[in-house]
Write an enzyme that holds these catalytic residues in place. Sequence first.
Site, PDB file in Angstrom:
ATOM      1  N   GLU A 124       3.522  23.158 -29.263  1.00 49.36           N
ATOM      2  CA  GLU A 124       2.074  23.150 -29.118  1.00 49.36           C
ATOM      3  C   GLU A 124       1.495  24.555 -29.293  1.00 49.36           C
ATOM      4  O   GLU A 124       0.409  24.713 -29.871  1.00 49.36           O
ATOM      5  CB  GLU A 124       1.677  22.566 -27.761  1.00 49.36           C
ATOM      6  CG  GLU A 124       1.984  21.083 -27.604  1.00 49.36           C
ATOM      7  CD  GLU A 124       1.247  20.191 -28.592  1.00 49.36           C
ATOM      8  OE1 GLU A 124       0.312  20.672 -29.272  1.00 49.36           O
ATOM      9  OE2 GLU A 124       1.604  19.007 -28.694  1.00 49.36           O
ATOM     10  N   TYR A 160      -6.105  21.491 -23.941  1.00 51.15           N
ATOM     11  CA  TYR A 160      -5.328  20.650 -24.852  1.00 51.15           C
ATOM     12  C   TYR A 160      -3.834  20.789 -24.589  1.00 51.15           C
ATOM     13  O   TYR A 160      -3.122  19.793 -24.400  1.00 51.15           O
ATOM     14  CB  TYR A 160      -5.624  20.987 -26.319  1.00 51.15           C
ATOM     15  CG  TYR A 160      -4.608  20.357 -27.229  1.00 51.15           C
ATOM     16  CD1 TYR A 160      -4.684  19.005 -27.532  1.00 51.15           C
ATOM     17  CD2 TYR A 160      -3.522  21.089 -27.704  1.00 51.15           C
ATOM     18  CE1 TYR A 160      -3.714  18.388 -28.304  1.00 51.15           C
ATOM     19  CE2 TYR A 160      -2.547  20.485 -28.472  1.00 51.15           C
ATOM     20  CZ  TYR A 160      -2.650  19.141 -28.775  1.00 51.15           C
ATOM     21  OH  TYR A 160      -1.668  18.527 -29.523  1.00 51.15           O
ATOM     22  N   ASP A 206      -7.441  16.930 -29.685  1.00 49.94           N
ATOM     23  CA  ASP A 206      -7.457  18.054 -30.614  1.00 49.94           C
ATOM     24  C   ASP A 206      -8.535  17.810 -31.662  1.00 49.94           C
ATOM     25  O   ASP A 206      -9.318  16.835 -31.579  1.00 49.94           O
ATOM     26  CB  ASP A 206      -6.083  18.273 -31.247  1.00 49.94           C
ATOM     27  CG  ASP A 206      -5.736  17.234 -32.312  1.00 49.94           C
ATOM     28  OD1 ASP A 206      -6.406  16.172 -32.380  1.00 49.94           O
ATOM     29  OD2 ASP A 206      -4.791  17.474 -33.075  1.00 49.94           O
TER      30      ASP A 206
END
Length: 288
Positions: free
Chosen positions: A35, A118, A136
Amino acid sequence: MPELAPIVNAWFERNARPLPWRAPGFGAWGVLVSEFMLQQTPVERVVPRLQEWLERWPTPADLAAAPPADAVRLWANLGYPRRALWLHRAAVEIRDRHDGRVPRDVDALLALTGVGDYTARAVAVFAYGDHHPVVDTNTRRVLARAVDGRAQPGPPARRDLAAMALQLPAEHDAAARFNAAAMELGAVVCTARAPRCDACPLAAVCAWRNAGYPDTGDTRRRQARYEGSDRQARGAVLRVLREAPEHAAALDQVVPDWPDPRQRDRAIDSLIADGLAEASGGMLRLPR
């Protein structure tokens, strides 16, 4: 409108790309690293770099024990290299605060360096199977078109989480799958510039399509051009340091032929300010 999750999840089961972080047992540390890398970086550039990172540093403690310079060097061409420093600091925090285990709690994740709304929820959902909305840019675009009938989403806002939460199934596995599926749909079908509406599983229920694709404006922030930018100068300086013996170079040998010496010097100053470089005794090096 019909529930989106069953439609998109069924499409995802047939069309999901076989990405490494989707493999069973990939682990919370791998999800966290992926991520970090995926922020503003295309998947095809992340996959080989991710494998290299996890082979070298298979746990947070492994990365925490390495010098920050090694993290910056191995970040290579992923861009936005401060993410490498943030990930290194997060690894130190995980080692020192959480006994080397990536935390599950969203608030604990948010307290790590470089982790925002996120990323925290992505780790909690995709690594641990918890029930949270994960939003996202791709997800926001799918919801803007399918639900709100807009061509593009507005600027990111807290309301995006609430909008996605309304679409989540109650069952945890289905909710996690829908989080991933909505992102995938936005990445490969409901794209920003050339949506493939004829291949979209939501074509029959999409509010934007059914309204005749109205031009509702685009308030997305445009990224400045890379060529000739300070970002390009910073990248050139970092490339010299990554490739130099012991990650250090004489200041007068750091891209001496850069077209704008003042821009080069400004790039060096900004890298030092960001902790990505250190200057001492006429030498410039990656952080130790």
